[in-house]
Every structure is written in C-alpha cells, then in structure tokens.
Design an enzyme around this catalytic site. Sequence first.
Site, short mmCIF file in Angstrom:
data_model
loop_
_atom_site.label_atom_id
_atom_site.label_comp_id
_atom_site.label_asym_id
_atom_site.label_seq_id
_atom_site.Cartn_x
_atom_site.Cartn_y
_atom_site.Cartn_z
N PHE A 198 8.90 1.49 -0.23
CA PHE A 198 9.21 0.86 1.06
C PHE A 198 8.13 -0.17 1.37
O PHE A 198 6.96 0.07 1.11
CB PHE A 198 9.28 1.93 2.15
N ALA A 249 6.48 6.50 2.10
CA ALA A 249 5.16 7.15 2.23
C ALA A 249 5.26 8.66 2.41
O ALA A 249 4.36 9.39 1.97
CB ALA A 249 4.39 6.53 3.40
N VAL A 286 2.79 1.46 5.66
CA VAL A 286 3.54 1.83 6.85
C VAL A 286 3.20 0.77 7.90
O VAL A 286 2.04 0.66 8.32
CB VAL A 286 3.16 3.24 7.35
N GLU A 345 9.31 -0.54 16.23
CA GLU A 345 9.49 -0.37 17.67
C GLU A 345 9.72 1.08 18.08
O GLU A 345 9.99 1.36 19.24
CB GLU A 345 10.67 -1.23 18.13
N THR A 346 9.60 2.01 17.13
CA THR A 346 9.87 3.41 17.45
C THR A 346 8.66 4.28 17.12
O THR A 346 7.69 3.83 16.51
CB THR A 346 11.08 3.94 16.64
N HIS A 401 8.53 6.40 14.94
CA HIS A 401 8.55 6.70 13.50
C HIS A 401 7.24 6.30 12.81
O HIS A 401 6.79 6.98 11.90
CB HIS A 401 9.75 6.00 12.85
N ARG A 405 -4.78 -6.87 3.76
CA ARG A 405 -5.49 -5.68 3.29
C ARG A 405 -5.07 -5.21 1.90
O ARG A 405 -5.81 -4.47 1.26
CB ARG A 405 -5.28 -4.54 4.30
#
Length: 155
Positions: free
Chosen positions: A26, A60, A85, A89-90, A92, A131
């Site tokens: 992801f 992850a 990650v 907007e949540t 999660h 990063r």
Amino acid sequence: MLDAIQCIEPNFSGKGLKIGIAMARFNTPVCHGLRDACLAELEKLGVAAGDITLATVPGALEVPLVLQTMAKSGRFDALVALGAVIRGETYHFELVSNESGAGVTRVGLDFDIPVANAILTTENDEQAEVRMLEKGGDAARVAVEMANLHKTLRG
C-alpha cells in the site's frame, strides 16, 4: 573509570548476515523507495543479495505477521519492516499506525530478534517522499548493527 568498562562498539559489517524484509505494498511508490534505499544500503554494508529475503504484503497491518513467521523460522539474524501509512480523513490512520508499530515491536521482543521498523507514518505524500530514502537506508543500518550487537551479547 571508562577505561575499565567493556564498551561494545557499533559493527556495521553485514558479511554473512541473513536479513528478512517484510514490505507493505500500500502506498507503493513510497514503499518501493524504502525498499530500494534499504537494499542499496544492505549491499554497501556487505550483506549478500542471496542472504536477503523480501516478502511483500498488502498493507502495514500485515507486516507483523510475516515478520513473526520469519522470526519463528530461525533463518534470519535481523528483520526489517517497510511500509507507509499516510494520514487520511478517518481514524484509520491512528489504528494502522499504532497497531503495526506495536506488532513490529512485539515480534522483536517475543522472538528475541532485532527488528528495524521503517513503517513511515506521515501527514501527507510529500513528507513520505522526503523520508523514504533516508529511512530505508536507516533501517538497513539498524538491522545490521543490531544483528551484530545481538550476536555479541548472546556470546
């Protein structure tokens, strides 16, 4: 007094070390950047390509299970977790960040194996892209240093 203390110096020689890497897919571009930086640094440190195992997982949250399986196998001197990650907007983001981080840490402690955690948790894509190269290389150095320290301390 320091002269009498046995100090263990960092050892960044990867020669002969077996490294397992679990990488989330992801946020693929960031994960590929982490992977490429990690592999390049492992090569610089002397880890042979044939001594590296890379397993990919959907995200992850799946990384700790693969690390656990690798740890149980007894085939590795150190493990590396790679993933990204990025806040949405949540809620999660918090769930995935906290649970994946805790799982990665638990594998190292439960199975007595060094685990370098380079699952990035960032506010946005730009932070992740900045990063990814640094943290991928950092993870490789941490894995090699900790594998050597672990071997030294275990005798």
